[in-house]
Scaffold this motif. Structure first.
Motif, PDB file in Angstrom:
ATOM      1  N   ASP A 171       0.842  -1.077  -0.058  1.00  0.00           N
ATOM      2  CA  ASP A 171       0.008  -0.035  -0.014  1.00  0.00           C
ATOM      3  C   ASP A 171       0.987   1.261  -0.100  1.00  0.00           C
ATOM      4  OD1 ASP A 171      -2.666  -1.465   2.070  1.00  0.00           O
ATOM      5  OD2 ASP A 171      -2.308  -1.579  -0.069  1.00  0.00           O
ATOM      6  N   ILE A 172       1.899   1.282   1.060  1.00  0.00           N
ATOM      7  CA  ILE A 172       2.911   2.285   0.878  1.00  0.00           C
ATOM      8  C   ILE A 172       3.457   2.626  -0.434  1.00  0.00           C
ATOM      9  CG2 ILE A 172       5.001   3.150   2.193  1.00  0.00           C
ATOM     10  CD1 ILE A 172       4.130   1.830   4.640  1.00  0.00           C
ATOM     11  N   VAL A 173       3.980   1.468  -0.956  1.00  0.00           N
ATOM     12  CA  VAL A 173       4.665   1.620  -2.261  1.00  0.00           C
ATOM     13  C   VAL A 173       3.560   2.055  -3.386  1.00  0.00           C
ATOM     14  CG1 VAL A 173       5.562   0.321  -4.406  1.00  0.00           C
ATOM     15  CG2 VAL A 173       6.347  -0.120  -1.886  1.00  0.00           C
ATOM     16  N   PHE A 174       2.394   1.781  -3.595  1.00  0.00           N
ATOM     17  CA  PHE A 174       1.205   2.385  -4.256  1.00  0.00           C
ATOM     18  C   PHE A 174       0.990   3.716  -4.179  1.00  0.00           C
ATOM     19  CE2 PHE A 174      -2.466   2.031  -6.849  1.00  0.00           C
ATOM     20  CZ  PHE A 174      -3.360   2.954  -6.384  1.00  0.00           C
ATOM     21  N   TYR A 175       1.043   4.232  -2.894  1.00  0.00           N
ATOM     22  CA  TYR A 175       0.506   5.755  -2.501  1.00  0.00           C
ATOM     23  C   TYR A 175       1.873   6.567  -2.653  1.00  0.00           C
ATOM     24  CZ  TYR A 175      -3.822   4.305  -0.517  1.00  0.00           C
ATOM     25  OH  TYR A 175      -5.048   3.928  -0.247  1.00  0.00           O
ATOM     26  N   ILE A 176       2.977   5.877  -2.557  1.00  0.00           N
ATOM     27  CA  ILE A 176       4.143   6.719  -2.926  1.00  0.00           C
ATOM     28  C   ILE A 176       4.346   6.991  -4.518  1.00  0.00           C
ATOM     29  CG2 ILE A 176       6.739   6.586  -3.051  1.00  0.00           C
ATOM     30  CD1 ILE A 176       6.719   5.342   0.005  1.00  0.00           C
ATOM     31  N   ALA A 177       4.311   5.781  -5.089  1.00  0.00           N
ATOM     32  CA  ALA A 177       4.209   5.875  -6.698  1.00  0.00           C
ATOM     33  C   ALA A 177       3.118   6.665  -6.994  1.00  0.00           C
ATOM     34  CB  ALA A 177       3.806   4.454  -7.313  1.00  0.00           C
ATOM     35  N   LEU A 178       1.887   6.907  -6.418  1.00  0.00           N
ATOM     36  CA  LEU A 178       0.805   7.641  -7.024  1.00  0.00           C
ATOM     37  C   LEU A 178       1.277   9.084  -6.635  1.00  0.00           C
ATOM     38  CD1 LEU A 178      -2.147   7.924  -8.224  1.00  0.00           C
ATOM     39  CD2 LEU A 178      -2.899   7.782  -5.566  1.00  0.00           C
ATOM     40  N   ALA A 179       1.791   9.354  -5.446  1.00  0.00           N
ATOM     41  CA  ALA A 179       2.167  10.969  -5.223  1.00  0.00           C
ATOM     42  C   ALA A 179       3.356  11.132  -6.168  1.00  0.00           C
ATOM     43  CB  ALA A 179       2.787  10.598  -3.771  1.00  0.00           C
ATOM     44  N   ILE A 180       4.210  10.498  -6.574  1.00  0.00           N
ATOM     45  CA  ILE A 180       5.374  10.785  -7.377  1.00  0.00           C
ATOM     46  C   ILE A 180       4.676  11.006  -8.703  1.00  0.00           C
ATOM     47  CG2 ILE A 180       7.386  10.083  -8.765  1.00  0.00           C
ATOM     48  CD1 ILE A 180       7.973   8.165  -6.439  1.00  0.00           C
ATOM     49  N   PHE A 181       3.325  10.379  -9.131  1.00  0.00           N
ATOM     50  CA  PHE A 181       2.932  10.665 -10.453  1.00  0.00           C
ATOM     51  C   PHE A 181       2.142  11.918 -10.356  1.00  0.00           C
ATOM     52  CE2 PHE A 181       0.403   9.912 -14.208  1.00  0.00           C
ATOM     53  CZ  PHE A 181      -0.943  10.512 -13.928  1.00  0.00           C
ATOM     54  N   VAL A 182       1.385  12.263  -9.402  1.00  0.00           N
ATOM     55  CA  VAL A 182       0.981  13.588  -8.967  1.00  0.00           C
ATOM     56  C   VAL A 182       1.898  14.673  -9.187  1.00  0.00           C
ATOM     57  CG1 VAL A 182      -0.273  14.893  -7.651  1.00  0.00           C
ATOM     58  CG2 VAL A 182      -1.083  12.636  -7.846  1.00  0.00           C
ATOM     59  N   ALA A 183       2.861  14.787  -8.459  1.00  0.00           N
ATOM     60  CA  ALA A 183       4.077  15.771  -8.377  1.00  0.00           C
ATOM     61  C   ALA A 183       4.695  15.766  -9.631  1.00  0.00           C
ATOM     62  CB  ALA A 183       5.348  15.242  -7.153  1.00  0.00           C
ATOM     63  N   ALA A 184       4.717  14.884 -10.396  1.00  0.00           N
ATOM     64  CA  ALA A 184       5.550  15.145 -11.774  1.00  0.00           C
ATOM     65  C   ALA A 184       4.604  15.588 -12.679  1.00  0.00           C
ATOM     66  CB  ALA A 184       6.054  13.712 -12.478  1.00  0.00           C
ATOM     67  N   PHE A 185       3.390  15.127 -12.574  1.00  0.00           N
ATOM     68  CA  PHE A 185       2.293  15.794 -13.349  1.00  0.00           C
ATOM     69  C   PHE A 185       2.287  17.250 -13.280  1.00  0.00           C
ATOM     70  CE2 PHE A 185      -1.414  15.547 -16.092  1.00  0.00           C
ATOM     71  CZ  PHE A 185      -2.304  16.754 -15.566  1.00  0.00           C
ATOM     72  N   LEU A 186       2.064  17.727 -11.778  1.00  0.00           N
ATOM     73  CA  LEU A 186       2.145  19.027 -11.600  1.00  0.00           C
ATOM     74  C   LEU A 186       3.370  20.002 -11.856  1.00  0.00           C
ATOM     75  CD1 LEU A 186       0.567  18.953  -7.852  1.00  0.00           C
ATOM     76  CD2 LEU A 186      -0.627  19.754 -10.234  1.00  0.00           C
ATOM     77  N   PHE A 187       4.451  19.238 -11.799  1.00  0.00           N
ATOM     78  CA  PHE A 187       5.611  19.820 -12.389  1.00  0.00           C
ATOM     79  C   PHE A 187       5.724  20.043 -13.839  1.00  0.00           C
ATOM     80  CE2 PHE A 187       9.975  20.936 -12.243  1.00  0.00           C
ATOM     81  CZ  PHE A 187      10.540  20.404 -13.353  1.00  0.00           C
ATOM     82  N   SER A 188       5.111  19.196 -14.640  1.00  0.00           N
ATOM     83  CA  SER A 188       5.014  19.368 -16.058  1.00  0.00           C
ATOM     84  C   SER A 188       4.108  20.414 -16.457  1.00  0.00           C
ATOM     85  CB  SER A 188       4.635  18.038 -16.889  1.00  0.00           C
ATOM     86  OG  SER A 188       3.330  17.802 -16.442  1.00  0.00           O
ATOM     87  N   TYR A 189       3.087  20.607 -15.457  1.00  0.00           N
ATOM     88  CA  TYR A 189       2.017  21.613 -15.762  1.00  0.00           C
ATOM     89  C   TYR A 189       2.836  22.930 -15.253  1.00  0.00           C
ATOM     90  CZ  TYR A 189      -2.402  24.359 -15.362  1.00  0.00           C
ATOM     91  OH  TYR A 189      -3.186  25.128 -15.758  1.00  0.00           O
ATOM     92  N   ILE A 190       3.598  22.925 -14.413  1.00  0.00           N
ATOM     93  CA  ILE A 190       4.175  24.025 -13.966  1.00  0.00           C
ATOM     94  C   ILE A 190       5.142  24.709 -15.093  1.00  0.00           C
ATOM     95  CG2 ILE A 190       5.750  25.110 -12.312  1.00  0.00           C
ATOM     96  CD1 ILE A 190       4.581  23.707 -10.401  1.00  0.00           C
TER      97      ILE A 190
END
Length: 483
Positions: A171-190
């Motif tokens: 579960d932790i790995v899943f949520y960390i990967a999901l958090a990385i995905f969200v952070a990377a998506f926001l970074f690309s948007y920025i």
């Protein structure tokens, strides 16, 4: 055109990350399950070794030969002992798989018996029954004594915690990967809003400062006017934070000084009370006996004079003492045992008033680095508490001796246990276990002062309840003779 490029970038990023996300989760899952199987196998190997040792010892102790008959006779005992020693449910079978005894038949009934079938064939086997929240291992092996197969042992071992932790890791790995995905998506948007984002951040930061929140920092790797504005903004916020931090430190320091001043006078008041109590006790007894006992009269008068002098010294010290810490105090090599003997002798009369007696067992040569008056105050406070709070017509036991490189002082008195096991809080200032039995005029500083004195001497103190007695142990480093 710009919108199309940005769209393609975001779509390509989503595809790449989604594939990486799936590969990562599957790889981690495979590694964790493989690790779990290794842990289970290792535990079962150890379980088998221990149970084999037990069976062999049982046969040897009872002088049994290696045959099935004696194995069957021992079935109930084996199931019970192995269940208690391993914490697992155990079933005992004969060589044909017929159940002889079991610590819990419900656990083994209705479950797959593939491992048992393999054990009947002479093999060691196990199978794991697990889902997301539960994991159970059934493990069977043939028991061989002196080269002869005499029966089968089957275990049911609980691995719920292991597989539960594995699920949590996934579960932790899943949520960390999901958090990385969200952070990377926001970074690309920025990145697509490279020009407007700095101004947005500066606006948000100024709004936070306007609300009184100064934990903001703006960092731009730009050399234009916006970058310089961000640098000036950060400098301004840092200076404001430094000024506020200075004000807060001064405020906290002033509060601490006020508290120290109050504690100082409270402690000195308690110190002044100690010799007065001793003087009062001797004076009352002398008043009752008069001069009929000349020896006691002389002893009591000498003690009153000594305590009066000590009281005078305390008053002088109160007028002259500085507010420095105990690190500036002068420590000498002194015999703490002699001080304790003198305190025990002087407090025996106080104990008699409460219909109690003091028993002392103090070794010779208990040298420590310390101050005579502070150690004397320490022992008086502890004995005074023991006298006041021990049971009626009881014996207070005082022991002191060298243990290793420490001098151990033990104060033991019969008493009722504290409610809610409050021994860890008893040394806090103003703390009272029971307000109903708290001595009139006491402010709850006695044991707090005791703890302070022990700390000054680099020692340790602990209180606990054992065998209907309250026990206090104090350890202070033994002061060897300097060569």
């Amino acid at each position: 055109m710009l919108r199309t490029i940005k769209g393609k970038f975001i779509i390509g990023f989503l595809l790449i990350f989604s594939l990486s996300f799936l590969v990562l989760n599957q790889t981690v899952k495979k590694i964790i399950w493989s690790s779990n199987e290794e842990i289970v196998t290792s535990d079962l190997v150890e379980l088998k070794k221990n149970s084999i040792v037990y069976v062999n010892q049982a046969f040897l102790i009872n002088h049994y030969k290696s045959n099935e008959l004696y194995f069957g006779d021992m079935a109930d005992e084996m199931a019970d002992n192995l269940h208690r020693s391993t914490g697992s449910d155990v079933s005992v079978y004969n060589v044909n798989g017929a159940l002889l005894s079991s610590s819990n038949k419900k656990v083994f009934s209705g479950k797959s018996d593939d491992d048992l079938k393999q054990a009947i064939k002479g093999k060691t086997a196990y199978h794991i029954s697990n889902d997301r929240n539960k994991a159970e291992v059934f493990f069977s092996y043939p028991v061989v004594v002196d080269g002869t197969k005499v029966g089968i042992l089957r275990f049911s071992k609980d691995f719920n915690l292991l597989y539960k932790q594995s699920g949590e890791i996934l579960d932790i790995v899943f949520y960390i990967a999901l958090a990385i995905f969200v952070a990377a998506f926001l970074f690309s948007y920025i990145l697509s809003r490279h020009i407007t984002i700095p101004l947005v951040k500066l606006t948000e930061a100024t709004s936070q400062v306007k609300k009184g929140k100064l934990d903001v920092d703006i960092h731009f790797r730009r050399k234009d006017e916006i970058g310089q504005l961000a640098i000036n903004f950060n400098d301004m916020i840092n200076r404001i934070r430094e000024q506020i931090s200075t004000i807060e430190r001064d405020r906290d320091r002033l509060k601490e000084l006020n508290e120290q001043e109050k504690r100082f006078f409270d402690n000195m008041t308690h110190e002044l009370k100690t010799p007065l109590t001793s003087i009062q006790g001797y004076a009352e007894i002398i008043k009752e006996k008069g001069e009929s006992d000349q020896k006691f009269f002389d002893k009591g008068m000498n003690h009153i004079v000594e305590e009066s002098r000590r009281l005078h010294n305390l008053v002088i010290k109160l007028l002259e003492v500085s507010r420095e810490t105990s690190k500036d105090l002068q420590f000498d090599r002194i015999d703490a045992g002699e001080i304790l003997k003198d305190v025990c002798e002087s407090m025996k009369f106080r104990a008699e008033r409460y219909k109690k007696r003091i028993s002392c067992d103090i070794e010779e040569g208990l040298y420590v680095h310390g101050q005579v008056n502070r150690l004397r105050q320490l022992f008086i406070n502890l004995l005074d508490n023991a006298i006041k709070y021990s049971l009626s017509h009881s014996e207070i036991i005082i022991k002191a001796g060298i243990v290793g490189e420490k001098v151990l002082f033990t104060f033991k008195n019969p008493s009722a246990p504290f409610e809610n096991n409050q021994y860890s809080e008893i040394f806090q200032p103003f703390y009272s276990v029971n307000q109903k039995i708290k001595e009139e005029g006491s402010v709850g500083l006695g044991l707090s002062i005791v703890k302070t004195i022990v700390d000054e001497h680099g020692g340790t103190i602990k209180m606990f309840y054992k065998e209907n007695h309250t026990v206090i142990h104090i350890e202070i480093a033994y002061a060897k003779v300097e060569k």
